[in-house]
Enzyme design. Structure first.
Site, PDB file in Angstrom:
ATOM      1  N   SER A 189      -9.574   1.960   2.820  1.00  0.00           N
ATOM      2  CA  SER A 189      -8.766   2.735   2.064  1.00  0.00           C
ATOM      3  C   SER A 189      -7.740   1.724   1.023  1.00  0.00           C
ATOM      4  CB  SER A 189      -8.011   3.679   2.828  1.00  0.00           C
ATOM      5  OG  SER A 189      -7.267   2.958   3.800  1.00  0.00           O
ATOM      6  N   SER A 202     -10.120  -0.452   7.027  1.00  0.00           N
ATOM      7  CA  SER A 202      -9.569  -0.328   5.830  1.00  0.00           C
ATOM      8  C   SER A 202      -8.922  -1.538   4.814  1.00  0.00           C
ATOM      9  CB  SER A 202      -8.422   0.753   5.719  1.00  0.00           C
ATOM     10  OG  SER A 202      -9.127   1.983   5.800  1.00  0.00           O
ATOM     11  N   LYS A 213       0.878  -1.111   0.028  1.00  0.00           N
ATOM     12  CA  LYS A 213      -0.136   0.106   0.045  1.00  0.00           C
ATOM     13  C   LYS A 213       0.937   1.236   0.074  1.00  0.00           C
ATOM     14  CE  LYS A 213      -3.992   1.951   2.442  1.00  0.00           C
ATOM     15  NZ  LYS A 213      -4.975   1.608   3.740  1.00  0.00           N
TER      16      LYS A 213
END
Lengths: 486, 485
Positions: free
Chosen positions: A147, A171, A72
């Protein structure tokens, strides 16, 4: 079977038997990426060259030897951009590795690239990204969740064998649920946060997104452990999660179903799929018991006070003075700060900084921040008393399946409810796992959340693994073709 | 109308640790800009602080030395404000749970400026109470060039202890004495070198005035970042006068933050706009609560030395020193240690103290901390005087030679042919010669001018190059002159 379809455990076997080389695996993955990425946009950055270089020298007998992994965009990797999908970090190259990156490298993993996300991990749809939308592999008109939407979409579309995400209020679990893959939020303190660009320090936790529970266990084993560089990481032993998967029996196990998670407004098909999963566990010998977590209704409000308060301070460092994007035209220092941050941050980030600044302001601190801290304690207590009766809880991961792009982006409060079932787990600092447990009539994945007490990842992983084994779960290949937004 | 002033001090002390408060970067004054930095002290995205145990121990130790109450639980908070030399735009500090609460610093006469040591204020041995002591990180340093600015982050993350006094101070001289006494204790405990030139001790002062007899104090002004003890005194003197003068003219004091210009000798407002600060303190979620009980307090306790007041008392009692002598020695723990070693083998402890204070310090003032000569030399020297082998004037000369030549006093005496002639036979012969060589003085003496003996004595001293024991010579001459009958 295409090479890109393999799970980590399958790859490991083949690599160790020398039936495959890390270079072959990496090349196969990059050609899958080349094919699929234009439709999905899961990555913010790819480093083919670096990955191949690494593949040539890596030892396959290491725990993750030769396994490519996507990271990420908020986890720092030395000499790579770490943009957090924000304009304000344009041009920034991280000068150091996050602890998880050090651990992955030591374990022989190959870093593929950085996955898209909501800016600074704020959002539930990956629509708040300065680098463009990521699309849901199951329906390209829909969001992948957020996210960690890029990580989830990459894994689900087989653009990655596995990925790291970060989970502050859901997330990892919510996008895993939206994309039909496995997502684990470990116990707070289990995985070092050193090198994870902070959103809300007391809630953030790095965790794996994978195709199977077995893979999640493997990855967790590698990234866990006490880190002297993270004052909040705990000196807890790291169990061999991957070896403990098969040791659990559901006989005499009590699984709790919290009634507050089956509220009105939950999608009918989601409810049905979860009930089916619950019934499946019952048929395997588990005792199902309805339990109550009375403070659940306050979780979202509490979360948005604590998380934004911490975010307002954590994001103060992005001011254009030392690195990143800077305003070109300004009058004085104050104007410089204002313009740099106005130009650099997206609207969701600004909204949360403002909210966080407000709840910490003198005169409001007691009414909001301090009270939220107290409610957080209550929520924690809810869980500890429930875990005296049962070993784990079963809930939906999200009240609905992946929604359409743009559907909720103009209504922040609606968007905040997308994490309604995952947030309490972060507030309590415990662990939660999302696994696919069915599909809607529209073909969208539905996620089952298995919540465990702190430091009991082996329990929820074993439960999830049992589910996947007993139902004959195979990571599916999403259609990718229909409803392309050009 | 007569006015009085009330003063409170916030002192920032740089702790003597090897590394910074939240990372392993070395603390080094004067290093190349931005050469002692890492992702943590630069506040880079993702970097997290890990607290330096030594810094916490030193803070607790300071609290214990100053009689503070040590909190069983301390925590770190974030103090939020934007400033270019602050890497994270929040400073990690301690807000509502400082490590130490309360405590006091006792003033003593020698701590006052020289010209005020005899004042009743200096003699009163007042105690200045403390509000709190907490630990925080320092920020970087900005440099402004012609058309750009630069920031050096080497200092960012250096552990600073903030010591906040109650508004117990009533004059610039007391403020001076407070800082001097405080610095002495901090140096004693080896907590900080308190080198003001290196910015290791900086202070902010708060001051307001009111007419004597009135209840309510006037508006408070803060003078920021004073970097020497004498600047504190000067700035306060100026500021108190300024405030009194303004009030006398019917003006009003506005609450402002001032800076002191040492060259101009004036205070100036730092910010033109008045704006309320809201630091939005909240507990730093990256750092755990500090539990002081157990290891931390035990380590701190082990580090506590004999404190200046105790040392003074003990020195004057066990060695029979005057308060002045004891104070001077106690002011420098190394000198005090040295004295104790030197005095151990000496018959006359007071004389050793005198040699050290009056003669040695004058000669060796440039070498502040190290005393290059063995302490036994001083006991030897004082014993030589005591046994009448040297007279005081010679001994003082020998102190100088000991420092420059690094030889023992006995050796110096031998080599230079110094030392006193006390042999009665030798002196008798020279005295006889003197009487014969000075008939006029002898006659004068005999006619009643007894002072004439000095001239004859002078002859003896000259002849012996000053080595003759004057006492014995005097007695011998008297005897001989009187015997001439």
């Amino acid at each position: 079977m295409n090479l890109f379809e393999y799970t980590i455990s399958e790859l490991r076997r083949l690599l160790r038997r020398k039936e495959l080389s890390p270079t072959e695996v990496t090349e196969a993955l990059f050609s899958r990426i080349a094919e699929v990425e234009p439709k999905i946009n899961a990555y913010n950055y790819l480093n083919h060259e670096r990955a191949i270089e690494r593949a040539k020298t890596v030892h396959v007998d290491l725990p993750l030897g030769g396994i490519p992994i996507a990271i990420k965009d908020n986890i720092n990797v030395r000499a790579e951009p770490c943009r957090c999908a924000s304009k304000i970090l344009e041009g920034y190259l991280a000068p150091y590795n996050a602890t998880v990156i050090e651990k992955l490298t030591k374990a022989g993993a190959i870093l593929v690239g950085r996955t898209n996300m909501d800016e600074f991990a704020m959002g539930s749809s990956t629509e708040n990204s300065a680098t463009g939308l990521t699309k849901n592999p199951w329906d390209l008109q829909r969001v992948p969740g957020g996210s960690s939407g890029g990580s989830a979409a990459a894994v689900a579309s087989h653009e990655a064998f596995c990925a790291l995400g970060s989970d502050t209020g859901g997330s990892i679990r919510q996008p895993a649920s939206f994309c039909g893959c496995v997502g684990l939020k470990p116990t707070y303190g289990r995985v070092s946060r050193y090198g994870l660009t902070a959103f809300a320090s007391s809630l953030d936790q790095i965790g794996p997104l994978t195709k199977t529970v077995e893979d999640a266990a493997l990855l967790l084993e590698v990234i866990s452990g006490f880190d002297p560089n993270d004052n909040t990481s705990e000196k807890m032993p790291v169990p061999r999660f991957s070896e403990l998967l098969e040791t659990l029996s559901l006989k005499n196990m009590v699984l709790g179903v919290p009634k507050e998670y089956f509220i009105e407004g939950i999608d009918g098909e989601v409810r049905e799929a979860i009930n089916k999963a619950i019934a499946h566990f019952e048929s395997l010998g588990a005792k199902i018991e309805e339990v109550s977590l009375p403070h659940t209704p306050y979780a979202v409000a509490t979360y948005y006070i604590l998380a934004t308060a911490e975010a307002s301070a954590n994001l103060a460092r992005f001011d254009g003075i030392r690195y990143g994007r800077r305003a070109k035209h300004y009058e004085d220092l104050l104007d410089y700060y204002g313009k740099t941050r106005d130009e650099g941050f997206g609207s969701e980030v600004k909204r949360r900084i403002l909210l966080g600044t407000y709840v910490l302001s003198s005169g409001y601190y007691d009414a909001y921040y301090l009270r939220a801290l107290k409610v957080k304690e209550k929520i924690k207590q809810d869980f500890s008393s429930v875990f005296k009766k049962c070993q784990a809880l079963l809930t939906p991961t999200s009240p609905f399946c992946a929604f359409r792009i743009g559907e909720k982006s103009n209504d922040p409060l609606q968007m905040y409810l997308a994490d309604i079932f995952t947030i309490a787990v972060n507030l309590a600092g415990i662990c939660g796992l999302s696994i696919p447990c069915g599909q809607s009539t529209e073909g969208l994945p539905i996620g089952l959340q298995i919540i465990g007490p702190a430091w009991k990842e082996e329990v929820i992983l074993a439960i999830g693994h049992l589910y996947q084994k007993s139902t004959g779960w195979k990571p599916p290949i999403p259609p990718l073709g229909k409803n392309v937004i050009e | 109308m007569e006015y009085e002033a009330i003063i409170g001090l916030e002192v920032h002390v740089q702790l003597k640790t090897q590394t910074k408060l939240f990372c392993g970067c070395p603390i080094e004054y004067g290093a190349l800009p931005n050469s002692r930095v890492c992702p943590i002290c630069l506040g880079l995205p993702g970097a997290l602080p890990s607290p330096n145990k030594q810094a916490i121990i030193l803070t607790i130790q300071t609290g214990l030395m100053l009689g503070s109450e040590i909190a069983s639980r301390g925590k770190f908070d974030r103090k939020n404000y934007f400033y270019p030399d602050m890497p994270k735009n929040y400073q990690i500090s301690q807000y509502d749970q400082p490590l130490c609460k309360g405590g006091a610093v006792q003033l003593y006469p020698l701590a006052f400026p020289k010209d005020a040591q005899k004042d009743p204020q200096a003699q009163s041995r007042k105690k200045i109470r403390l509000v709190r002591i907490h630990l925080e990180e320092d920020v970087g340093k900005s440099f402004h060039f012609e058309d750009y600015s630069g920031i050096d982050f080497n200092r960012a993350g250096t552990p600073l202890m903030e010591i906040v006094s109650e508004a117990d101070i009533r004059s610039p001289e007391e403020a001076f004495a407070y800082l001097t006494a405080l610095r002495q204790i901090l140096r004693y405990g080896n907590v900080s070198d308190c080198d003001m030139e290196k910015g290791q001790l900086r202070c902010d002062v708060n001051v307001s005035v009111k007419p004597i007899g009135e209840e309510k104090w006037g508006t408070k002004c803060e003078i920021k970042n004073l970097n020497s003890i004498s600047a504190v005194r000067k700035a306060l003197k100026y500021e108190i006068q300024r405030q009194i003068h303004t009030l006398q003219l019917g003006g009003e004091i506005s609450q402002e933050t001032l800076r002191w210009d040492d060259l101009k000798g004036q205070t100036f407002p730092m910010r033109t706009k008045e704006y309320a600060h809201d630091y939005r303190y909240f507990p730093d979620p990256d750092l755990l609560t500090i539990l002081t009980e157990g290891e931390l307090i035990e380590e701190a306790q082990k580090r506590i030395p004999e404190l200046p007041e105790e040392k003074k008392q003990r020195l004057s009692q066990s060695y029979g020193l005057t308060e002045y002598q004891a104070s001077v020695l106690a002011a420098d723990p190394q000198l005090a240690d040295y004295f104790e070693k030197a005095a151990a083998q000496s018959a006359n402890k007071v004389s050793v103290a005198n040699f050290l204070i009056n003669d040695y310090l004058a000669v060796a003032s440039e070498s502040e901390t190290t005393i290059p000569i063995p302490p036994e030399y001083f006991s030897e020297l004082s014993n030589l005087v005591d046994q009448g082998k040297l007279h005081m004037k010679q001994a003082k000369e020998i102190v100088k030679l000991m420092v420059t030549e690094k030889k023992s006093p006995t050796l110096i005496v031998q080599e230079k042919g110094l030392g006193q002639i006390t042999s009665l036979d030798t002196l008798d012969a020279i005295c006889q010669e003197a009487i014969e060589a000075n008939p006029k003085s002898v006659a004068d003496y005999r006619s009643g001018k007894t002072a004439a003996i000095n001239a004859i004595k002078g002859y003896v001293m000259k002849k012996t190059k000053g080595q003759a024991n004057p006492q014995i010579v005097h007695e011998l001459l008297e005897k001989k002159l009187n015997a001439l009958g």
